[in-house]
Scaffold this active site. Sequence first.
Site, PDB file in Angstrom:
ATOM      1  N   LYS A 174      -0.282  11.023  -0.639  1.00 37.18           N
ATOM      2  CA  LYS A 174       0.102   9.614  -0.472  1.00 37.18           C
ATOM      3  C   LYS A 174       1.614   9.548  -0.427  1.00 37.18           C
ATOM      4  O   LYS A 174       2.302  10.454  -0.926  1.00 37.18           O
ATOM      5  CB  LYS A 174      -0.402   8.785  -1.657  1.00 37.18           C
TER       6      LYS A 174
HETATM    7  P1  NAD Z   1      -2.685  -5.194   3.316  1.00 36.34           P
HETATM    8  O1  NAD Z   1      -1.221  -5.135   3.118  1.00 36.34           O
HETATM    9  O2  NAD Z   1      -3.209  -5.354   4.691  1.00 36.34           O
HETATM   10  O3  NAD Z   1      -3.301  -6.386   2.425  1.00 36.34           O
HETATM   11  C1  NAD Z   1      -2.999  -6.552   1.086  1.00 36.34           C
HETATM   12  C2  NAD Z   1      -3.484  -7.926   0.650  1.00 36.34           C
HETATM   13  O4  NAD Z   1      -3.238  -8.069  -0.746  1.00 36.34           O
HETATM   14  C3  NAD Z   1      -2.769  -9.083   1.345  1.00 36.34           C
HETATM   15  O5  NAD Z   1      -3.697 -10.083   1.661  1.00 36.34           O
HETATM   16  C4  NAD Z   1      -1.810  -9.583   0.282  1.00 36.34           C
HETATM   17  O6  NAD Z   1      -1.516 -10.962   0.401  1.00 36.34           O
HETATM   18  C5  NAD Z   1      -2.625  -9.335  -0.969  1.00 36.34           C
HETATM   19  N1  NAD Z   1      -1.800  -9.314  -2.162  1.00 36.34           N
HETATM   20  C6  NAD Z   1      -0.687  -8.580  -2.387  1.00 36.34           C
HETATM   21  N2  NAD Z   1      -0.174  -8.887  -3.587  1.00 36.34           N
HETATM   22  C7  NAD Z   1      -0.986  -9.813  -4.117  1.00 36.34           C
HETATM   23  C8  NAD Z   1      -0.977 -10.532  -5.338  1.00 36.34           C
HETATM   24  N3  NAD Z   1      -0.053 -10.333  -6.261  1.00 36.34           N
HETATM   25  N4  NAD Z   1      -1.988 -11.429  -5.548  1.00 36.34           N
HETATM   26  C9  NAD Z   1      -2.954 -11.623  -4.629  1.00 36.34           C
HETATM   27  N5  NAD Z   1      -3.002 -10.974  -3.457  1.00 36.34           N
HETATM   28  C10 NAD Z   1      -2.031 -10.092  -3.215  1.00 36.34           C
HETATM   29  O7  NAD Z   1      -3.260  -3.893   2.618  1.00 36.34           O
HETATM   30  P2  NAD Z   1      -4.667  -3.184   2.865  1.00 36.34           P
HETATM   31  O8  NAD Z   1      -4.451  -2.092   3.826  1.00 36.34           O
HETATM   32  O9  NAD Z   1      -5.703  -4.210   3.121  1.00 36.34           O
HETATM   33  O10 NAD Z   1      -4.900  -2.498   1.442  1.00 36.34           O
HETATM   34  C11 NAD Z   1      -5.457  -3.202   0.349  1.00 36.34           C
HETATM   35  C12 NAD Z   1      -5.943  -2.207  -0.687  1.00 36.34           C
HETATM   36  O11 NAD Z   1      -6.910  -1.331  -0.099  1.00 36.34           O
HETATM   37  C13 NAD Z   1      -4.872  -1.277  -1.266  1.00 36.34           C
HETATM   38  O12 NAD Z   1      -5.233  -0.951  -2.583  1.00 36.34           O
HETATM   39  C14 NAD Z   1      -4.996  -0.036  -0.388  1.00 36.34           C
HETATM   40  O13 NAD Z   1      -4.481   1.119  -1.023  1.00 36.34           O
HETATM   41  C15 NAD Z   1      -6.503   0.018  -0.255  1.00 36.34           C
HETATM   42  N6  NAD Z   1      -6.979   0.799   0.878  1.00 36.34           N
HETATM   43  C16 NAD Z   1      -6.591   0.524   2.145  1.00 36.34           C
HETATM   44  C17 NAD Z   1      -7.098   1.273   3.199  1.00 36.34           C
HETATM   45  C18 NAD Z   1      -6.760   0.961   4.630  1.00 36.34           C
HETATM   46  O14 NAD Z   1      -7.332   1.599   5.520  1.00 36.34           O
HETATM   47  N7  NAD Z   1      -5.899  -0.004   4.916  1.00 36.34           N
HETATM   48  C19 NAD Z   1      -7.973   2.332   2.941  1.00 36.34           C
HETATM   49  C20 NAD Z   1      -8.372   2.582   1.636  1.00 36.34           C
HETATM   50  C21 NAD Z   1      -7.861   1.812   0.611  1.00 36.34           C
END
Ligand code: NAD
Length: 487
Positions: A174
């Site tokens: 990561k």
């Molecule tokens: P993203 O940036 O697209 O979305 C993140 C979301 O979280 C946004 O809607 C944002 O407004 C919200 N957020 C951030 N801070 C916040 C807060 N304090 N209160 C409420 N909402 C809040 O990110 P993503 O890619 O959707 O990733 C989200 C999670 O999923 C992370 O933990 C990431 O590690 C995990 N993840 C993502 C992927 C992927 O393919 N994108 C794969 C596996 C795991």
Amino acid sequence: MGQAFSTKAGCAAAQSESFMSATKKTAPAPAGKNGKAPANAKASAKVGAGKVGKGNEFDHPIFHELQLPSDANNLYRQTVGSMLQAADLMGLPHQLKIILAQPKNEIMVHFPVRMDDGTFKLFKGYRVQHNNALGPFKGGLRFHHDVHLDDVKSLAFLMTMKCSLVGVPYGGGKGGIKVDPYKHSKAEMERIVRRFTTAIAHQIGPDYDIPAPDVGSNSQHMAWIADTYAFLSEVGGKQADAVITGKPVEYGGSLGREKATGQGVVDTLVELLPEAGIDIKGCKFSVLGFGNVGSWTGKILQDKGAKMIATADHTGAIRNDGGIDAHQLADHVRKTGGVAGFKGATRIDKDEFYKTKVDVFVPAALEQMIQEPEANMLNCKVVAEGANAPTTPAGERILEARGIEVLPAILCNSGGVTVSYFEWVQNKMCEQWDLDVVDKKLNKHMVKAAAKVREAKKKYKCNLRTAAYAAALERLKSAYEIRGIFP
Ligand code: NAD
């Protein structure tokens, strides 16, 4: 801007390692003086023996041996602690526990970038390579102003576990940049991303370490990384594209990668919800975080006949008992940057969001958002972890006591890395697969991973998180047994 939901464990919360009712619970063992391991620490490492130290804090001899952070709220300590619980339960050899409890490489870089006004700013970047016993290091890049080394280490560790569980030939890694991507122009972000790539170019590679998107990074950033890497490396032509996944489809990306994590969450729910007596058709759900993972989970669940009752992001929370249209909301978020102001729902406060009655709650924002207060407020039957490590051990203990089943992140959100693997294979073979091929292959991996977790739960009589770790550890254990530790 609405009320921001809290992240990072601010609670001086009591923590233990018992999550679900099926896990054996015993009396706490006292902590040693000055936070040192108690004299009986070795004996207490056995499952079922007291592992709850001073202040009910989860403790383990490995924490002391490797001098892991002593703060019980530290994310790295919490995630490794959950793995060690499974490792103890299955009698994993000590050498594997210590190998897996620390990453192989921790790379930190500082690099200057010229801003649009001509001044220079210094940025900090990370790449943590946790383990490569099963294949090249693999894991996303987080662009966030509050990213720290221990967060990146935790996320890299979770990638090792996830890749092992979902059956892809990768280890875990990561990375990230301490930057708020929304505060920079496109031109500044391009320079930041390309300069970061330059700083780590010699530590990544299509057969060595393959980054991908995470919170705050997107397919455009991945394209800049691929292009910069191709320019700098000796890997020629289109083969250099395989250094990174999550690229735009027009530039070596895979169909289905953008929705893959949400699709995997839904595939997992389809597999496991019937066991909780819930029919996906007509099921009510809420989503915390409406970014990539949250919005795709919402849209796909809705298309399967489920109804989103509430959702929240960094701009606030909204609710509509008649159902929030996830597709329309995703368009609104694309235009405005957040869920606030969406016409098809009413604004609510944070507490009401958590208290909204649903069948399934999907945390899809950041780590450690489900702490004790949130766990007490949740009114659901199942938590499906779309985000990485969204539930703290203390929060999970409350959910367990309240009979709420948690579908763990290393299973639930492993769809993203699975389709990243498909993208990598397509790059190496110079192929482009149809979407139905990608979806079908992804489903096969998710169904198999869910079955492994189900079996491990039965075998070890534990909760689903411990079972998921045990299933992941079994594959790693076999790999180490076969290859040995050189020299
Ligand atoms: P993203 O940036 O697209 O979305 C993140 C979301 O979280 C946004 O809607 C944002 O407004 C919200 N957020 C951030 N801070 C916040 C807060 N304090 N209160 C409420 N909402 C809040 O990110 P993503 O890619 O959707 O990733 C989200 C999670 O999923 C992370 O933990 C990431 O590690 C995990 N993840 C993502 C992927 C992927 O393919 N994108 C794969 C596996 C795991």
